[in-house]
Motif scaffolding. Structure first.
Motif, short mmCIF file in Angstrom:
data_model
loop_
_atom_site.label_atom_id
_atom_site.label_comp_id
_atom_site.label_asym_id
_atom_site.label_seq_id
_atom_site.Cartn_x
_atom_site.Cartn_y
_atom_site.Cartn_z
N GLU A 1 -0.28 10.70 -11.05
CA GLU A 1 -1.09 11.92 -11.18
C GLU A 1 -0.22 13.09 -11.65
O GLU A 1 -0.60 13.85 -12.53
CB GLU A 1 -1.77 12.26 -9.84
N GLN A 2 0.96 13.20 -11.07
CA GLN A 2 1.88 14.28 -11.47
C GLN A 2 2.32 14.12 -12.92
O GLN A 2 2.41 15.11 -13.65
CB GLN A 2 3.09 14.32 -10.53
N LEU A 3 2.60 12.88 -13.33
CA LEU A 3 3.00 12.64 -14.72
C LEU A 3 1.91 13.08 -15.69
O LEU A 3 2.19 13.75 -16.70
CB LEU A 3 3.31 11.15 -14.94
N VAL A 4 0.67 12.72 -15.40
CA VAL A 4 -0.44 13.09 -16.28
C VAL A 4 -0.63 14.60 -16.31
O VAL A 4 -0.84 15.19 -17.37
CB VAL A 4 -1.73 12.35 -15.87
N GLU A 5 -0.51 15.24 -15.15
CA GLU A 5 -0.64 16.70 -15.10
C GLU A 5 0.48 17.37 -15.90
O GLU A 5 0.23 18.34 -16.62
CB GLU A 5 -0.63 17.18 -13.65
N LEU A 6 1.70 16.85 -15.80
CA LEU A 6 2.81 17.41 -16.57
C LEU A 6 2.60 17.21 -18.07
O LEU A 6 2.89 18.11 -18.87
CB LEU A 6 4.14 16.80 -16.13
N LEU A 7 2.09 16.05 -18.45
CA LEU A 7 1.79 15.83 -19.87
C LEU A 7 0.73 16.81 -20.36
O LEU A 7 0.85 17.37 -21.45
CB LEU A 7 1.35 14.39 -20.10
N ARG B 1 0.81 -1.23 0.00
CA ARG B 1 0.00 0.00 0.00
C ARG B 1 0.84 1.28 0.00
O ARG B 1 0.58 2.18 -0.79
CB ARG B 1 -1.00 0.01 1.16
N PRO B 2 1.86 1.42 0.85
CA PRO B 2 2.62 2.68 0.84
C PRO B 2 3.28 2.96 -0.52
O PRO B 2 3.33 4.10 -0.98
CB PRO B 2 3.68 2.49 1.93
N TYR B 3 3.76 1.91 -1.16
CA TYR B 3 4.39 2.07 -2.47
C TYR B 3 3.35 2.43 -3.52
O TYR B 3 3.57 3.30 -4.37
CB TYR B 3 5.13 0.80 -2.88
N ARG B 4 2.22 1.75 -3.46
CA ARG B 4 1.14 2.03 -4.42
C ARG B 4 0.61 3.45 -4.24
O ARG B 4 0.29 4.11 -5.23
CB ARG B 4 0.03 1.00 -4.27
N ASP B 5 0.54 3.90 -3.00
CA ASP B 5 0.11 5.28 -2.75
C ASP B 5 1.10 6.27 -3.36
O ASP B 5 0.70 7.26 -3.97
CB ASP B 5 -0.05 5.54 -1.25
N GLN B 6 2.39 6.00 -3.18
CA GLN B 6 3.41 6.87 -3.78
C GLN B 6 3.32 6.86 -5.29
O GLN B 6 3.41 7.91 -5.94
CB GLN B 6 4.81 6.42 -3.36
#
Length: 107
Positions: A21-27, A10-15
């Protein structure tokens, strides 16, 4: 003692979710700039395709990736995908059929 994989991961999946989300926003930001470039090209008569620039961008991706320990072939493929979408967007804008935000996402 058995451990539930979902709990352990879970902690890794949350990260990863945050990073995705950041990648999609940057794209989205990058493609917004590409639309501005296309508007400028249309207004000034600059041809859409700039082969030297395409190769420069691919090489820059590879160089950045190498510095960060990423596979050059992967980065070249990623750059090609991003460039292909940028070209599609530019074609749409230059042809005068600029899609609204969010449209064309499943092409």
């Amino acid at each position: 003692m058995t451990t539930d994989a979902a709990t352990v991961l879970r902690p890794y999946r949350d990260q990863l979710a945050v990073l995705d989300e950041q990648l999609v926003e940057l794209l989205a930001q990058r493609f917004a700039v590409c639309r501005e470039v296309a508007e400028t090209k249309r207004a000034t008569g600059i041809p859409m395709m700039q082969p030297d620039r395409v190769e420069h961008v691919k090489q820059a991706y590879v160089a950045r990736g190498r510095r960060l320990g990423l596979d050059p072939a992967f980065l070249r493929t990623l750059a090609a995908l991003i460039i292909d979408e940028a070209c599609r967007l530019e074609d749409d804008v230059i042809a005068g059929s600029r899609p609204r935000d969010g449209e064309g996402a499943d092409r």
